[in-house]
Design a protein around this motif. Structure first.
Motif, PDB file in Angstrom:
ATOM      1  N   ARG A  62       0.840  -1.215   0.000  1.00  0.00           N
ATOM      2  CA  ARG A  62       0.000   0.000   0.000  1.00  0.00           C
ATOM      3  C   ARG A  62       0.869   1.257   0.000  1.00  0.00           C
ATOM      4  O   ARG A  62       0.579   2.225  -0.698  1.00  0.00           O
ATOM      5  N   ALA A  63       1.945   1.246   0.785  1.00  0.00           N
ATOM      6  CA  ALA A  63       2.844   2.399   0.833  1.00  0.00           C
ATOM      7  C   ALA A  63       3.499   2.624  -0.535  1.00  0.00           C
ATOM      8  O   ALA A  63       3.608   3.772  -0.995  1.00  0.00           O
ATOM      9  N   LEU A  65       2.250   1.792  -3.470  1.00  0.00           N
ATOM     10  CA  LEU A  65       1.220   2.316  -4.367  1.00  0.00           C
ATOM     11  C   LEU A  65       0.959   3.799  -4.120  1.00  0.00           C
ATOM     12  O   LEU A  65       0.797   4.574  -5.072  1.00  0.00           O
ATOM     13  N   ARG A  66       0.949   4.211  -2.847  1.00  0.00           N
ATOM     14  CA  ARG A  66       0.749   5.639  -2.543  1.00  0.00           C
ATOM     15  C   ARG A  66       1.865   6.488  -3.146  1.00  0.00           C
ATOM     16  O   ARG A  66       1.614   7.540  -3.733  1.00  0.00           O
ATOM     17  N   VAL A  67       3.097   6.035  -3.021  1.00  0.00           N
ATOM     18  CA  VAL A  67       4.245   6.765  -3.565  1.00  0.00           C
ATOM     19  C   VAL A  67       4.157   6.824  -5.081  1.00  0.00           C
ATOM     20  O   VAL A  67       4.378   7.884  -5.691  1.00  0.00           O
ATOM     21  N   LYS A  69       1.449   6.521  -7.030  1.00  0.00           N
ATOM     22  CA  LYS A  69       0.315   7.351  -7.452  1.00  0.00           C
ATOM     23  C   LYS A  69       0.587   8.831  -7.272  1.00  0.00           C
ATOM     24  O   LYS A  69       0.092   9.660  -8.032  1.00  0.00           O
ATOM     25  N   ALA A  70       1.385   9.177  -6.273  1.00  0.00           N
ATOM     26  CA  ALA A  70       1.736  10.578  -6.037  1.00  0.00           C
ATOM     27  C   ALA A  70       2.930  11.011  -6.865  1.00  0.00           C
ATOM     28  O   ALA A  70       3.363  12.155  -6.778  1.00  0.00           O
ATOM     29  N   ASP A  71       3.479  10.081  -7.662  1.00  0.00           N
ATOM     30  CA  ASP A  71       4.632  10.352  -8.530  1.00  0.00           C
ATOM     31  C   ASP A  71       5.811  10.874  -7.713  1.00  0.00           C
ATOM     32  O   ASP A  71       6.489  11.821  -8.092  1.00  0.00           O
ATOM     33  N   ARG A  72       6.056  10.247  -6.559  1.00  0.00           N
ATOM     34  CA  ARG A  72       7.149  10.672  -5.683  1.00  0.00           C
ATOM     35  C   ARG A  72       8.320   9.701  -5.689  1.00  0.00           C
ATOM     36  O   ARG A  72       9.220   9.822  -4.885  1.00  0.00           O
TER      37      ARG A  72
END
Length: 74
Positions: A62-63, A65-67, A69-72
């Motif tokens: 999940r972490a 995927l969050r990164v 999706k935020a393009d970080r």
């Protein structure tokens, strides 16, 4: 103390339900990452090297995927 079963052989077969990234390139379809859920976690593999499977916890997946999706991811 019990250990988690080795599911590597199971991960090599299609019935487990691998899902391709929606950002996969065109052509032969071998330029993408595939993912599947596991009891208590997730597994990732690259289409052109399906024998190389990375297993991780649900929280770590999940972490990631969050990164992404935020393009970080740099």
């Amino acid at each position: 103390m019990s250990t988690a079963p080795d599911v590597t052989d199971e991960l090599m077969t299609e019935p487990i339900g691998w899902r391709k990234s929606s950002f996969s390139g065109g052509g032969d379809g071998n330029e993408c990452v595939e993912a599947t859920g596991l009891p208590g976690g997730a597994a990732l593999r690259e289409s052109d090297a399906p024998e190389a499977v990375v297993r991780t916890s649900r929280a770590a997946f999940r972490a990631l995927l969050r990164v992404l999706k935020a393009d970080r991811l740099t």
